[in-house]
Scaffold this active site. Structure first.
Site, mmCIF file in Angstrom:
data_model
loop_
_atom_site.group_PDB
_atom_site.id
_atom_site.type_symbol
_atom_site.label_atom_id
_atom_site.label_comp_id
_atom_site.label_asym_id
_atom_site.label_seq_id
_atom_site.Cartn_x
_atom_site.Cartn_y
_atom_site.Cartn_z
ATOM 1 N N ASP A 37 24.159 37.257 11.686
ATOM 2 C CA ASP A 37 24.709 35.937 12.065
ATOM 3 C C ASP A 37 24.535 34.886 10.984
ATOM 4 O OD1 ASP A 37 23.491 36.960 15.147
ATOM 5 O OD2 ASP A 37 25.608 36.629 14.709
ATOM 6 N N HIS A 79 14.934 39.822 13.516
ATOM 7 C CA HIS A 79 15.651 40.847 14.290
ATOM 8 C C HIS A 79 14.621 41.769 14.934
ATOM 9 C CE1 HIS A 79 18.462 44.053 15.309
ATOM 10 N NE2 HIS A 79 19.431 43.164 15.122
HETATM 11 C C1 SDX Z 1 21.797 39.611 17.147
HETATM 12 O O1 SDX Z 1 19.369 43.525 18.976
HETATM 13 C C2 SDX Z 1 20.436 43.519 18.238
HETATM 14 O O2 SDX Z 1 20.832 44.515 17.682
HETATM 15 C C3 SDX Z 1 21.160 42.168 18.171
HETATM 16 C C4 SDX Z 1 22.303 42.090 17.163
HETATM 17 C C5 SDX Z 1 23.471 42.982 17.541
HETATM 18 O O3 SDX Z 1 24.236 43.368 16.636
HETATM 19 O O4 SDX Z 1 23.657 43.232 18.763
HETATM 20 O O5 SDX Z 1 21.844 42.447 15.867
HETATM 21 C C6 SDX Z 1 22.867 40.664 17.091
HETATM 22 O O6 SDX Z 1 21.494 39.157 18.215
HETATM 23 C C7 SDX Z 1 21.082 39.203 15.881
HETATM 24 C C8 SDX Z 1 19.917 38.178 16.149
HETATM 25 C C9 SDX Z 1 20.551 36.782 16.260
HETATM 26 N N1 SDX Z 1 19.525 35.790 16.729
HETATM 27 C C10 SDX Z 1 19.034 34.856 15.889
HETATM 28 O O7 SDX Z 1 19.297 34.777 14.688
HETATM 29 C C11 SDX Z 1 18.121 33.850 16.588
HETATM 30 C C12 SDX Z 1 16.846 33.643 15.756
HETATM 31 N N2 SDX Z 1 16.050 34.888 15.798
HETATM 32 C C13 SDX Z 1 14.982 34.967 16.777
HETATM 33 O O8 SDX Z 1 15.216 34.311 17.973
HETATM 34 C C14 SDX Z 1 14.362 36.359 16.852
HETATM 35 O O9 SDX Z 1 14.137 36.762 15.574
HETATM 36 C C15 SDX Z 1 15.093 37.476 17.601
HETATM 37 C C16 SDX Z 1 15.456 37.066 18.982
HETATM 38 C C17 SDX Z 1 16.324 37.869 16.869
HETATM 39 C C18 SDX Z 1 14.144 38.681 17.643
HETATM 40 O O10 SDX Z 1 13.108 38.352 18.483
HETATM 41 P P1 SDX Z 1 11.852 39.352 18.699
HETATM 42 O O11 SDX Z 1 12.099 40.679 18.078
HETATM 43 O O12 SDX Z 1 11.490 39.327 20.151
HETATM 44 O O13 SDX Z 1 10.732 38.714 17.823
HETATM 45 P P2 SDX Z 1 9.721 37.597 18.308
HETATM 46 O O14 SDX Z 1 10.451 36.509 19.020
HETATM 47 O O15 SDX Z 1 8.594 38.280 19.020
HETATM 48 O O16 SDX Z 1 9.206 37.001 16.922
HETATM 49 C C19 SDX Z 1 8.145 37.620 16.187
HETATM 50 C C20 SDX Z 1 7.496 36.476 15.424
HETATM 51 C C21 SDX Z 1 7.111 35.283 16.307
HETATM 52 O O17 SDX Z 1 6.051 34.616 15.651
HETATM 53 P P3 SDX Z 1 4.520 34.856 16.210
HETATM 54 O O18 SDX Z 1 4.550 34.642 17.729
HETATM 55 O O19 SDX Z 1 4.202 36.290 15.809
HETATM 56 O O20 SDX Z 1 3.678 33.839 15.494
HETATM 57 O O21 SDX Z 1 8.438 35.954 14.467
HETATM 58 C C22 SDX Z 1 8.721 34.576 14.797
HETATM 59 C C23 SDX Z 1 8.307 34.372 16.242
HETATM 60 O O22 SDX Z 1 7.954 33.003 16.461
HETATM 61 N N3 SDX Z 1 10.170 34.403 14.621
HETATM 62 C C24 SDX Z 1 10.755 33.347 14.052
HETATM 63 C C25 SDX Z 1 12.133 33.634 14.062
HETATM 64 N N4 SDX Z 1 12.344 34.822 14.629
HETATM 65 C C26 SDX Z 1 11.120 35.293 14.992
HETATM 66 N N5 SDX Z 1 10.245 32.201 13.537
HETATM 67 C C27 SDX Z 1 11.165 31.320 13.030
HETATM 68 N N6 SDX Z 1 12.504 31.525 12.986
HETATM 69 C C28 SDX Z 1 13.007 32.670 13.507
HETATM 70 N N7 SDX Z 1 14.350 32.889 13.468
#
Ligand code: SDX
Length: 427
Positions: free
Chosen positions: A373, A316
């Protein structure tokens, strides 16, 4: 006492620039850089807005480090366990919980506004049966703007209230109609004798004539435990500060477009699997993993930088601790496991993912915890809600948050059209 400021120095010219620090009532302060471009001729750079406050707001507060969420200052745990979703809607829109008379009037108004214009119903026939309900939902809400042009010029609180109540009441009907159209079965009209959430479940599950089909849980009637579980899920989704879809809603509000097309834009933004679409992907992922002993293979894929596989329902932008909504849902899952007949195989796989991910350095070092989720899908599946309706469920819960944020934007005399700049790297 000195006014709090930050000073930035450009080491090329030695020139310094001072900016005021703005204090909120809770959470991080903000540096007021509104004159930064005029002062320096430079932009700040923050794609994805990881360090940017786009507005001031009094609606929802999130503390990502503590895993705290409050609507109008009230903790989500209080609202999810002691109040109904409609009470939470009233709180968000009116800045206080309703007394019994206010709740009764609000409930009655929502029940009567649940019907949609017969011409709007024809829109569903234009969609193929296999259309995703999110496509139909977004289109129908855009179309709704054509039936209520008067909301383009809102003059006073009563106008805002009518605009908001009308949409809150019609979204569940539109969502249920989209689902039933996708099955090619007759639409079930709203029933003003039913509560908000029971009415939605009935429009989803009833046969014409009102009989329930005998669901997988062997019950013909919609049970109160199901209504309470879904009502809690709606409450947990009601608002969430300046998330991606709310940012889109405020962006459309800033151009002066009709409020309903702003909400339709929010619905479209929410559909993405990185955002609200994740709840549907979580269940699909649990079913793909298939058994707890295959979890480690997929955890390894989630950690592999060369594999774009991500663990849906994890991570998140704000919560770097447990998502408080996920905690409440996990408790709800455990409480209702027997009563709702939750799928123990999927729960076992989800439990194994959680167990491994919460101790694995890759997830721990990136503060990746289960988000809202990760848990909703198993409960929704037990409520006989199909996967492609999980994100529409999120829409039903979140519509009140989008509308409240839209109204706050409109009432803010300092609000301006959203128009960021860029760092140009082209020819
Ligand atoms: C919602 O914003 C809100 O408030 C949203 C929400 C709401 O109520 O409105 O809470 C609802 O959207 C919840 C999130 C649902 N999405 C998912 O579950 C999809 C999986 N999650 C990711 O796509 C991700 O965690 C996000 C999109 C939720 C957050 O992305 P960020 O903050 O931009 O973080 P990032 O992509 O920069 O990740 C940081 C690191 C990365 O690794 P490095 O590049 O540092 O090596 O963490 C890794 C990412 O690769 N990472 C994950 C991961 N999520 C982040 N690795 C594996 N699995 C994951 N789920």
């Amino acid at each position: 006492m000195k006014k709090p400021t930050v000073t930035l120095t450009d080491n090329r010219s030695g020139k310094s620039y001072e900016y005021a620090i703005l204090e909120g009532t809770r959470g991080p302060s903000a540096v007021d850089i509104r004159t930064f471009f005029a002062d320096t001729g430079m932009f700040t750079y923050d794609p994805g807005y990881t360090s940017t406050a786009s507005c001031t707001s009094k609606i929802t507060f999130i503390d990502g480090a503590k895993g705290e969420l409050r609507y109008r200052g009230i903790p989500i745990e209080t609202l999810a366990t002691q109040h109904s979703y409609l009470e939470t809607c009233y709180l968000l829109l009116n800045e206080h919980l309703p007394n019994s008379r206010e709740l009764q009037n609000f409930d009655l108004e929502i029940r009567h506004r649940a019907y949609i214009h017969e011409s709007l119903r024809l829109l569903f026939d234009a969609f193929p049966n296999n259309a995703h309900p999110m496509a139909t939902l977004s289109a129908a809400v855009t179309a709704l703007a054509s039936f209520h042009k008067e909301h383009l010029t809102l003059d006073d609180a009563a106008d805002y209230h009518t605009m908001a109540s009308r949409l809150l009441a019609k979204i569940p009907t539109i969502a249920a109609f989209a689902y039933r159209h996708s099955l090619g079965i007759p639409l079930i009209q709203p029933d003003i004798d039913l509560s908000f959430t029971k009415n939605f479940l009935t429009m989803m599950r009833a046969y014409p004539g009102g009989k329930m089909h005998l669901g997988s849980n062997g019950h013909e009637e919609i049970r109160e435990v199901e209504v309470r579980a879904l009502d809690t899920i709606f409450t947990l989704h009601a608002d969430h500060e300046q998330n991606a879809s709310t940012t889109v809603v405020r962006g459309v509000a800033s151009t002066g477009a009709h409020p309903y097309v702003a909400i339709a834009a929010g619905i479209s933004a929410l559909w993405g699997r990185a955002h609200g679409g994740a709840n549907e992907s979580v269940i699909a992922q649990l079913e793909m993993i298939g058994s707890a002993d295959r979890v480690e293979t997929f955890i390894a894929r989630a950690k592999d930088p060369d594999d774009d596989f991500r663990l849906m329902g994890f991570g998140h932008r704000v919560y770097k601790n447990f998502d408080p909504r996920a905690k409440i849902l996990k408790r709800l899952q455990d409480e209702l496991k027997e009563e709702l007949g939750l799928n123990s195989r999927l729960m076992e796989i989800a439990g194994r993912i959680e167990e491994i991910a919460l101790s694995d350095e890759y997830f721990v070092s990136r503060n990746l915890y289960p988000n809202i989720d990760f848990y909703t899908g198993i409960i929704l599946t037990a409520l006989q809600i199909p996967k492609n309706m999980f994100t529409p469920i999120f829409v039903i819960g979140r519509t009140v948050g989008w509308i409240t944020q839209w109204i706050e934007f409109k009432k803010d005399p300092t609000s301006k059209i959203a128009r960021p700049r860029q760092l140009y790297t082209g020819a």
